[in-house]
Design a protein around this motif. Structure first.
Motif, PDB file in Angstrom:
ATOM      1  N   GLU A  32       0.831  -1.209   0.000  1.00  0.00           N
ATOM      2  CA  GLU A  32       0.000   0.000   0.000  1.00  0.00           C
ATOM      3  C   GLU A  32       0.862   1.254   0.000  1.00  0.00           C
ATOM      4  N   ILE A  33       0.340   2.330  -0.618  1.00  0.00           N
ATOM      5  CA  ILE A  33       0.933   3.661  -0.471  1.00  0.00           C
ATOM      6  C   ILE A  33      -0.032   4.483   0.365  1.00  0.00           C
ATOM      7  N   LEU A  34       0.396   4.816   1.560  1.00  0.00           N
ATOM      8  CA  LEU A  34      -0.416   5.554   2.529  1.00  0.00           C
ATOM      9  C   LEU A  34       0.165   6.947   2.687  1.00  0.00           C
ATOM     10  N   CYS A  35      -0.659   7.956   2.459  1.00  0.00           N
ATOM     11  CA  CYS A  35      -0.224   9.352   2.558  1.00  0.00           C
ATOM     12  C   CYS A  35      -0.665   9.928   3.900  1.00  0.00           C
ATOM     13  N   LEU A  36       0.269  10.534   4.615  1.00  0.00           N
ATOM     14  CA  LEU A  36      -0.008  11.160   5.903  1.00  0.00           C
ATOM     15  C   LEU A  36       0.188  12.664   5.764  1.00  0.00           C
ATOM     16  N   ILE A  37      -0.889  13.429   6.022  1.00  0.00           N
ATOM     17  CA  ILE A  37      -0.815  14.871   5.895  1.00  0.00           C
ATOM     18  C   ILE A  37      -1.245  15.522   7.216  1.00  0.00           C
ATOM     19  N   GLY A  38      -0.937  16.816   7.344  1.00  0.00           N
ATOM     20  CA  GLY A  38      -1.296  17.556   8.543  1.00  0.00           C
ATOM     21  C   GLY A  38      -0.458  18.804   8.645  1.00  0.00           C
ATOM     22  N   HIS A  39      -0.856  19.712   9.519  1.00  0.00           N
ATOM     23  CA  HIS A  39      -0.138  20.983   9.637  1.00  0.00           C
ATOM     24  C   HIS A  39       1.242  20.766  10.248  1.00  0.00           C
ATOM     25  N   GLN A 198       3.329  17.463   2.003  1.00  0.00           N
ATOM     26  CA  GLN A 198       2.467  18.643   1.956  1.00  0.00           C
ATOM     27  C   GLN A 198       1.957  18.934   0.548  1.00  0.00           C
ATOM     28  N   ASN A 199       2.650  18.425  -0.467  1.00  0.00           N
ATOM     29  CA  ASN A 199       2.188  18.599  -1.846  1.00  0.00           C
ATOM     30  C   ASN A 199       1.086  17.569  -2.084  1.00  0.00           C
ATOM     31  N   VAL A 200      -0.124  17.907  -1.645  1.00  0.00           N
ATOM     32  CA  VAL A 200      -1.187  16.906  -1.622  1.00  0.00           C
ATOM     33  C   VAL A 200      -1.609  16.479  -3.024  1.00  0.00           C
ATOM     34  N   ARG A 201      -1.539  17.371  -3.985  1.00  0.00           N
ATOM     35  CA  ARG A 201      -1.977  17.011  -5.342  1.00  0.00           C
ATOM     36  C   ARG A 201      -1.159  15.829  -5.881  1.00  0.00           C
ATOM     37  N   GLU A 202       0.149  15.956  -5.835  1.00  0.00           N
ATOM     38  CA  GLU A 202       1.003  14.885  -6.354  1.00  0.00           C
ATOM     39  C   GLU A 202       1.001  13.666  -5.437  1.00  0.00           C
ATOM     40  N   ALA A 203       0.943  13.893  -4.136  1.00  0.00           N
ATOM     41  CA  ALA A 203       0.923  12.774  -3.200  1.00  0.00           C
ATOM     42  C   ALA A 203      -0.347  11.951  -3.354  1.00  0.00           C
ATOM     43  N   PHE A 204      -1.479  12.636  -3.484  1.00  0.00           N
ATOM     44  CA  PHE A 204      -2.749  11.926  -3.651  1.00  0.00           C
ATOM     45  C   PHE A 204      -2.787  11.143  -4.954  1.00  0.00           C
ATOM     46  N   ALA A 205      -2.079  11.632  -5.981  1.00  0.00           N
ATOM     47  CA  ALA A 205      -2.103  10.979  -7.296  1.00  0.00           C
ATOM     48  C   ALA A 205      -1.497   9.585  -7.249  1.00  0.00           C
ATOM     49  N   VAL A 206      -0.627   9.316  -6.261  1.00  0.00           N
ATOM     50  CA  VAL A 206       0.023   8.005  -6.186  1.00  0.00           C
ATOM     51  C   VAL A 206      -0.425   7.193  -4.973  1.00  0.00           C
ATOM     52  N   SER A 207      -1.283   7.768  -4.121  1.00  0.00           N
ATOM     53  CA  SER A 207      -1.625   7.118  -2.858  1.00  0.00           C
ATOM     54  C   SER A 207      -2.934   6.333  -2.926  1.00  0.00           C
ATOM     55  N   ASP A 208      -3.032   5.300  -2.096  1.00  0.00           N
ATOM     56  CA  ASP A 208      -4.253   4.499  -1.969  1.00  0.00           C
ATOM     57  C   ASP A 208      -5.162   5.034  -0.869  1.00  0.00           C
ATOM     58  N   ARG A 209      -4.530   5.559   0.179  1.00  0.00           N
ATOM     59  CA  ARG A 209      -5.293   5.951   1.358  1.00  0.00           C
ATOM     60  C   ARG A 209      -4.630   7.174   1.971  1.00  0.00           C
ATOM     61  N   VAL A 210      -5.429   7.974   2.701  1.00  0.00           N
ATOM     62  CA  VAL A 210      -4.941   9.213   3.313  1.00  0.00           C
ATOM     63  C   VAL A 210      -5.308   9.227   4.795  1.00  0.00           C
ATOM     64  N   ILE A 219      -7.202  12.428  12.806  1.00  0.00           N
ATOM     65  CA  ILE A 219      -8.564  12.969  12.871  1.00  0.00           C
ATOM     66  C   ILE A 219      -9.398  12.586  11.655  1.00  0.00           C
ATOM     67  N   TYR A 220      -8.751  11.963  10.654  1.00  0.00           N
ATOM     68  CA  TYR A 220      -9.511  11.604   9.453  1.00  0.00           C
ATOM     69  C   TYR A 220      -8.785  10.484   8.716  1.00  0.00           C
ATOM     70  N   GLU A 221      -9.551   9.553   8.155  1.00  0.00           N
ATOM     71  CA  GLU A 221      -9.021   8.517   7.282  1.00  0.00           C
ATOM     72  C   GLU A 221      -9.948   8.373   6.087  1.00  0.00           C
ATOM     73  N   GLY A 222      -9.375   8.303   4.879  1.00  0.00           N
ATOM     74  CA  GLY A 222     -10.196   8.144   3.684  1.00  0.00           C
ATOM     75  C   GLY A 222      -9.325   7.877   2.481  1.00  0.00           C
ATOM     76  N   THR A 223      -9.901   8.032   1.302  1.00  0.00           N
ATOM     77  CA  THR A 223      -9.154   7.876   0.056  1.00  0.00           C
ATOM     78  C   THR A 223      -8.870   9.252  -0.519  1.00  0.00           C
ATOM     79  N   PRO A 224      -7.902   9.358  -1.424  1.00  0.00           N
ATOM     80  CA  PRO A 224      -7.664  10.650  -2.067  1.00  0.00           C
ATOM     81  C   PRO A 224      -8.923  11.225  -2.721  1.00  0.00           C
ATOM     82  N   ALA A 225      -9.750  10.364  -3.312  1.00  0.00           N
ATOM     83  CA  ALA A 225     -10.973  10.843  -3.959  1.00  0.00           C
ATOM     84  C   ALA A 225     -11.922  11.490  -2.963  1.00  0.00           C
ATOM     85  N   ASP A 226     -11.902  11.021  -1.694  1.00  0.00           N
ATOM     86  CA  ASP A 226     -12.767  11.593  -0.670  1.00  0.00           C
ATOM     87  C   ASP A 226     -12.438  13.057  -0.406  1.00  0.00           C
ATOM     88  N   LEU A 227     -11.188  13.440  -0.712  1.00  0.00           N
ATOM     89  CA  LEU A 227     -10.732  14.796  -0.402  1.00  0.00           C
ATOM     90  C   LEU A 227     -10.529  15.636  -1.662  1.00  0.00           C
TER      91      LEU A 227
END
Length: 237
Positions: A32-39, A198-210, A219-227
């Protein structure tokens, strides 16, 4: 492998009495490719440091492919197939790229007869390194140094790759050229990737889950499409 690549439960960690992670549970599935984002300051880098044995948690447990390492150190984690590319690249400025790779192979205990094959594998994934492999790392651009840092990690043929903010200081197109061949290793090698970015556009393009982290907790779990909705994404920051 059928087991999850990483399974962490109840992680707590901090610095000097200040709590950073609070009861964190994380699962990175095999392949899996899991993307972790946050401030900034949310605890993302601390979590990666804990997962790689660079910072000892005050509570919790971590399993790698269903097993608990006998000692939780970077050397032990590397031996079971985990590699970290830290924020800030961390290359040795006075060494050439070839010397950095040689040092990494020696540190990982790779036999001399196998070292050339390992380097060729990395150059297939990141072919632009061929253009500057004899130069000292301190003379390279930020993007070139990032390639070297990732290449150094790939020399160990990791099963799990932890990437901490690989886009820092890079133009969006350069980051795209860098992350896509890394993500392709999921298909060719079954590699699992935990990407803090932090570059969510490119990170989401390759990720399965966020996963979204705030103040040391998810505080949140979903797919790139959800966001896809930018307003919804901003609400989480």
């Amino acid at each position: 492998m059928s087991q999850d690549a990483i399974e962490a439960q109840g992680l707590a960690a901090g610095y000097g009495g200040r709590e950073v992670l609070q009861d964190v549970a994380l699962t990175l599935k095999a392949g899996e490719i899991l993307c972790l984002i946050g401030h900034n300051g949310a605890g993302k880098s601390t979590l990666l440091r804990v997962l790689f044995g660079l910072h000892r948690p005050s509570a919790g447990s971590i399993r790698i492919f269903g097993q608990t390492p006998g000692t939780y150190t970077p050397a032990a984690l590397g031996a079971v197939g985990v590699a970290l590319v830290p924020e800030g690249r961390g290359v040795f400025p006075d060494l050439t790229v070839e010397e950095i790779f040689g040092l990494a192979l020696w540190s990982a205990g790779v036999a001399k007869a196998e070292q050339r094959e390992r380097i060729e594998e990395v150059l297939e994934v990141l072919p632009r390194i061929k253009e500057f492999r004899t130069r000292r790392a301190g003379t390279l651009s930020g993007g070139q140094q990032q390639m070297v840092s990732i290449g150094r990690a790939l020399l160990t043929r990791p099963k799990v790759l932890l990437l901490d903010e690989p886009s820092i200081g890079l133009a969006p197109k350069l980051f795209q050229d860098l992350i896509r061949p890394i993500a392709a290793l999921r298909e060719t090698r079954g590699m699992s990737i935990l990407l803090v970015e932090q570059n969510v556009r490119e990170a989401f393009a390759v990720s399965d889950r966020v996963l979204v982290m705030r103040s040391g907790a998810f505080i949140y779990e979903g797919t790139p499409a959800d966001l896809d909705d930018h307003a919804k994404l901003m609400e989480l920051f």
